[in-house]
Every structure is written in structure tokens, then in C-alpha cells.
Design an enzyme around this catalytic site. Structure first.
Site, PDB file in Angstrom:
ATOM      1  N   SER A 261       0.827  -1.204   0.000  1.00  8.34           N
ATOM      2  CA  SER A 261       0.000   0.000   0.000  1.00  8.34           C
ATOM      3  C   SER A 261       0.862   1.255   0.000  1.00  8.34           C
ATOM      4  O   SER A 261       2.073   1.193   0.208  1.00  8.34           O
ATOM      5  CB  SER A 261      -0.921  -0.002   1.221  1.00  8.34           C
ATOM      6  OG  SER A 261      -0.176   0.408   2.346  1.00  8.34           O
ATOM      7  N   LYS A 262       0.194   2.364  -0.217  1.00 10.41           N
ATOM      8  CA  LYS A 262       0.881   3.659  -0.259  1.00 10.41           C
ATOM      9  C   LYS A 262       1.704   3.899   0.994  1.00 10.41           C
ATOM     10  O   LYS A 262       2.761   4.487   0.958  1.00 10.41           O
ATOM     11  CB  LYS A 262      -0.156   4.777  -0.334  1.00 10.41           C
ATOM     12  CG  LYS A 262      -0.837   4.890  -1.644  1.00 10.41           C
ATOM     13  CD  LYS A 262      -1.729   6.097  -1.638  1.00 10.41           C
ATOM     14  CE  LYS A 262      -2.531   6.151  -2.923  1.00 10.41           C
ATOM     15  NZ  LYS A 262      -3.407   7.288  -2.993  1.00 10.41           N
TER      16      LYS A 262
END
Ligand code: GLU
Length: 506
Positions: A261-262
Site C-alpha cells: 500500500s501507499k
């Protein structure tokens, strides 16, 4: 065979995740291998998620990576415009076409009414779905009379257009990676195709554009697989030939537990974005591969192997090699774990492989960041000497600063371990020996110093590391006599003088 045309179609909702970069890369490789076209289309139909600067970021990222498009928002082409907001006027007719031929309908339900339906279903531990089984009891052109529908539209009532799935239909998606995927339409919601704001949704715009742009293959992330049945149905509804689909495996966290994820990047010590990104609202900064000192060639090579391999042990592959070896059949079905050590290894390899002319500007920039305006010949010599120690570009400074600036501090650990009471005297003598070699010659200086060390029964490791400490400030660096030769005998003397004056142990 139909000309190969593929597209990368990001939504400008923020910086580009490296998963997206990998998708673009696979599209590029496939296009180039087949002599086809690679298109950049900006999918900005969801105005609420628009983030300023994201489109520019995407373009800059690909420029840095050296991935070139044949057509796109930034370069034009014969199938433009390449930004969906600029194509807005052309979508409505397609939504209307589907209504006319019975594949879609107007829906007037207010968000509140739909919410109430959802809550009602939840209370019965069910999930509300707008579909063949519920649509008759809702507010749409299938349930209302024709007059009522006309009246509502004429009086400006907001409406959306929904796709009308046939009940209980097995929809087959042929995926080049996963094979045949079958989904029954009873599990699917009548998706909104056209919104009350006059904008198409992703689904409609995506299909219309892929058709109009003559896209032959849709290669995209696995997260879009659930949308594929709708897309297949849309092609059928329009009577258009569907492109071939390939849904790429997810990029996973290094431990394999879930999607990368980011947030993971900066938490786990590697970037998840190609370039540094500053969030325009919060001002939060996320690191980028470029700013972290990766070479674009290394990022490409590393990403290419996350989910694909050439079927051999070959690891080092530049873009051209990747183009020649790539094949969709060899893309794996399962998710690919991000491997930081491997990323580091690739970057190190590419730093060694990059020609001096290309590497030098990066080295020079690092020196300039630290206030050094180097002489090119001297700096090149240093760069060649230390580059094997460098994994990331910013390490150029750590590994070479002492060639440009004399140390003013000395690593206390090294002093503790290596420096003895009589070290000061020995270093002075060794320095005299080096000065006595006239004209200076590295081999002779080395041999004479070694003779001195041996004849005085000194501990080689201790004394030579102390000498190194005087020149470098720590215990790192290439061969000591290489350093002396590079910085010069005079500078060496100045550094030894300073160290023996400053370092006093009892
Ligand atoms: N706009 C979609 C995205 O942001 C494109 C998905 C597709 O390639 O169809 O990823």
C-alpha cells in the site's frame, strides 16, 4: 492480425503507485514486442477524486523512467483527446444507445432512497443489490410508465443510467493470465454507467474509449478483474469486438501479507512511488525512487521481474532485452512480493554498469549539494574508485566526501579500537617515509611503509587503520595508498599533522 494497441489509463487521484508503473511497463513491453502502439489516457471522470499535479507527476515519472508513449495526453495522436474530461460530450450518446437497445435504463432513485434500501437489507442481514430481482420495485424507467419517465426527464429530475444485466447469466471472461473466469450475473449490481452530473463512470468511459482508440489488449491490475464481466457485457451490448484481457497479479508487501500500500513504503524503508510526492492538501511528503537514489534502469529491471520472469535465471535485463523476452504467458498468477534487498542489488549493479559519462552528472550533483564544485578529472577518478561501494546515489557523498573535504572529526570507535599511545609518533615517521619518495611513487611508498611497520613489529591492522582514520575520519574507503595518491602527498601530510595533533590517547 489486428494491430496491437495497448493503453495505460491512470486516474489522476494522486501519485502513481509502483504497481501502476509495473502495469504500464508490461503494456509497453507487450506493445513494443509486437510493433504496436502504447497510449497514455487520463481517466478523470471522477471529478471528486481529482488531485492537482497528479497528471503532471505521471508524465514526469515516465519521462524519468524512459518509458515512451506513442500517443497520449502529453503528445497527442490520431485518437485524441486522451483525457476523458475532454471527451465528455461523446459519452452520452453511448449511454442512450444502450437504453435504446434495451441494455440500460434510467434510474431516478435518490441517494437517500438507496440508503434506506441498504439499511432495510442490512436489518435482514442481507446486502442490497440493484439488479434483476430488485429493479422492478425501484424508481427507474423499467418500473415507471413511459410518460412518467419523460415527465421526470423533461422537468430536469436528476437521473443516472444503469446497466441492465440479464438475470442468471454466466458471464465468461477470457483472461490471458488466468484463463477462463466465470461469474453469474445474479451476483452483480446494475452498475451506474452515466452519472447525474453528465459524466460517464469509469466503466462506460473506459469501454467507449478502448473501442474508439482501437485498443487490442487490456493489460491492467488484478483489482480490475471484478469489473471485467461488466466490461465483457458492455462490448456485447454495443456489438463491438472486445479486446483481450490480462489481469496482472498484485504487488505484495515484502512478507507477502497483503497488497503493497501507499503507506508501506516509508514505513518499511523503500519508496512505493517513482518520484517524491508532496500531497497538495496535507503537505505530507512520500519518498520516490528518483530522490532515494535509484537509477531508472534498475527500477525497471526490478519491477519487470515482480510477477514475470523470462523462464531462465537471467536477471539483468535492460529495456530492449525485456522487450525481446517478455511474454504474457510467463506472467505469474500469484502475487509478487516486493524484495528490498533485490531492489538494492539491482541498483548497485546498474551503478556499476552505467557508463561514466552518464553516471558523472549524478555524482557531481551530490557533490554540489554538499557545496563542492569539483574538478571533473579529479572527481571522475574518485567516482571510479568508490562506485563499487555505492548502492544508492546519495551514498556517493558518504563514500567520497574525504576526497574533497579533509575530515574534522575522527570516529571515536576507531580511535578506541586502533589508536595507541605511540601511534602519533609512528604516523609521523611513516609520513616522513612517504615524503622521502621523490618523485612520489605509490608502489615504493607502499613498500617502504610496510617495511617500517614490520621492522617495528607494529600491528598492521591497528596502525594502517589509524593512518586511514587521519585521512578519512573513519575506517572506510578504498586502498589507503590509492587515497594518498589521489589526494596527494601534501594533503596527506596536512591531514596526518592535524590528526596527530588532535588525537591524544593515554
Ligand atoms: N482508470 C483505471 C485505473 O485507474 C484504469 C483501469 C483500466 O486499465 O481499465 O487504474
Amino acid at each position: 492480425m489486428k494491430r496491437v494497441r495497448v493503453r495505460f489509463a491512470p486516474s489522476p487521484t494522486g501519485p502513481l503507485h509502483i504497481g501502476g508503473v509495473r502495469t504500464a511497463l508490461y503494456n509497453y513491453l507487450f506493445a513494443k514486442q509486437n510493433g504496436g502502439d502504447f497510449i497514455l489516457r487520463i481517466e478523470d471522470t471522477d471529478q471528486t477524486r481529482f488531485v492537482p499535479g497528479a497528471e503532471e507527476y505521471i508524465i514526469e515519472a515516465f519521462q524519468w523512467l524512459g518509458i515512451k508513449f506513442d500517443e497520449g495526453v502529453h503528445i497527442g495522436g490520431n485518437y485524441g483527446p486522451y483525457k476523458q474530461s475532454e471527451r465528455k460530450p461523446m459519452y452520452k450518446q453511448y449511454a442512450m444507445q444502450l437504453i435504446e437497445n434495451g441494455w440500460a435504463y434510467f434510474a431516478f432513485d435518490t441517494p437517500e432512497a438507496l440508503d434506506a434500501k441498504r439499511k432495510e437489507a442490512e436489518a435482514q442481514k442481507k446486502t442490497f443489490q440493484y439488479d434483476a430481482h430488485t429493479r422492478d420495485g425501484l424508481c427507474n424507467s423499467l418500473a415507471l410508465s413511459a410518460e412518467e419517465v419523460t415527465r421526470r426527464i423533461q422537468s430536469g429530475d436528476p437521473y443516472v443510467v444503469r446497466f441492465k444485466y440479464p438475470a442468471d447469466l454466466d458471464i465468461h471472461v477470457h483472461d490471458l493470465i488466468r484463463g477462463e473466469v466465470v461469474i453469474n450475473s445474479n451476483l452483480l449490481d446494475d452498475k451506474v454507467l452515466y452519472k447525474s452530473d453528465g459524466m460517464p463512470t469509469y466503466h462506460l468511459a473506459n469501454i467507449v474509449d478502448d473501442h474508439l482508440m482501437e485498443v487490442s489488449h487490456v493489460i491492467r491490475g488484478e483489482e480490475w478483474l471484478p469489473s471485467a464481466p461488466l466490461h465483457v457485457m458492455l462490448y456485447q451490448a454495443f456489438g463491438w469486438e472486445a479486446p483481450q484481457f490480462a489481469h496482472l497479479p498484485l504487488l505484495l508487501k515484502p512478507d507477502g501479507n497483503g497488497k503493497l500500500s501507499k503507506r508501506d513504503g516509508d514505513r518499511l524503508g523503500f519508496p512505493v512511488f517513482p518520484l517524491q510526492w508532496k500531497d497538495p492538501k496535507s503537505g505530507e511528503i512520500s519518498s520516490g525512487y528518483r530522490e532515494s537514489g535509484y537509477l531508472p534502469e534498475a527500477v525497471i529491471n526490478m519491477l519487470a521481474l515482480l510477477g514475470w520472469n523470462p523462464g531462465t535465471d537471467q536477471e539483468m535485463m535492460d529495456l530492449d532485452t525485456l522487450v525481446s523476452l517478455f511474454s504474457i504467458e510467463k506472467i505469474s498468477k500469484s502475487g509478487a512480493k516486493f524484495d528490498l534487498e533485490k531492489a538494492k542489488w539491482f541498483n548497485h549493479q546498474y551503478i556499476q554498469k552505467t557508463e561514466d559519462d552518464k553516471l558523472y552528472p549524478l555524482f557531481e550533483k551530490e557533490l554540489q549539494k554538499h557545496g563542492v564544485q569539483p574538478d571533473k578529472d579529479y572527481a571522475l577518478r574518485v567516482m571510479r574508485m568508490i562506485k563499487e561501494r555505492v548502492h544508492f546515489i546519495p551514498e556517493f557523498w558518504e563514500q567520497s566526501s574525504y576526497f574533497f573535504v579533509a575530515p574534522t572529526e575522527y570516529d571515536p570507535q576507531v580511535i578506541k579500537k586502533r589508536w595507541e599511545k605511540d601511534t602519533n609518533e609512528h604516523l609521523k615517521k611513516m609520513m616522513d617515509i612517504i615524503l622521502s619518495v621523490q618523485p612520489y611513487n605509490k608502489e615504493t611508498a607502499h613498500d617502504l611503509v610496510m617495511d617500517y611497520v614490520q621492522s617495528h613489529g607494529l600491528n598492521m591492522g591497528k596502525i594502517m587503520n589509524s593512518f586511514r582514520l587521519a585521512l578519512v575520519g573513519t575506517a572506510k574507503g578504498p586502498d589507503l595508498f590509492e587515497i594518498i595518491t589521489t589526494i596527494g602527498v601534501e594533503e596527506t601530510k596536512a591531514r596526518v599533522d592535524r590528526a596527530v595533533k588532535e588525537i591524544i590517547v593515554n
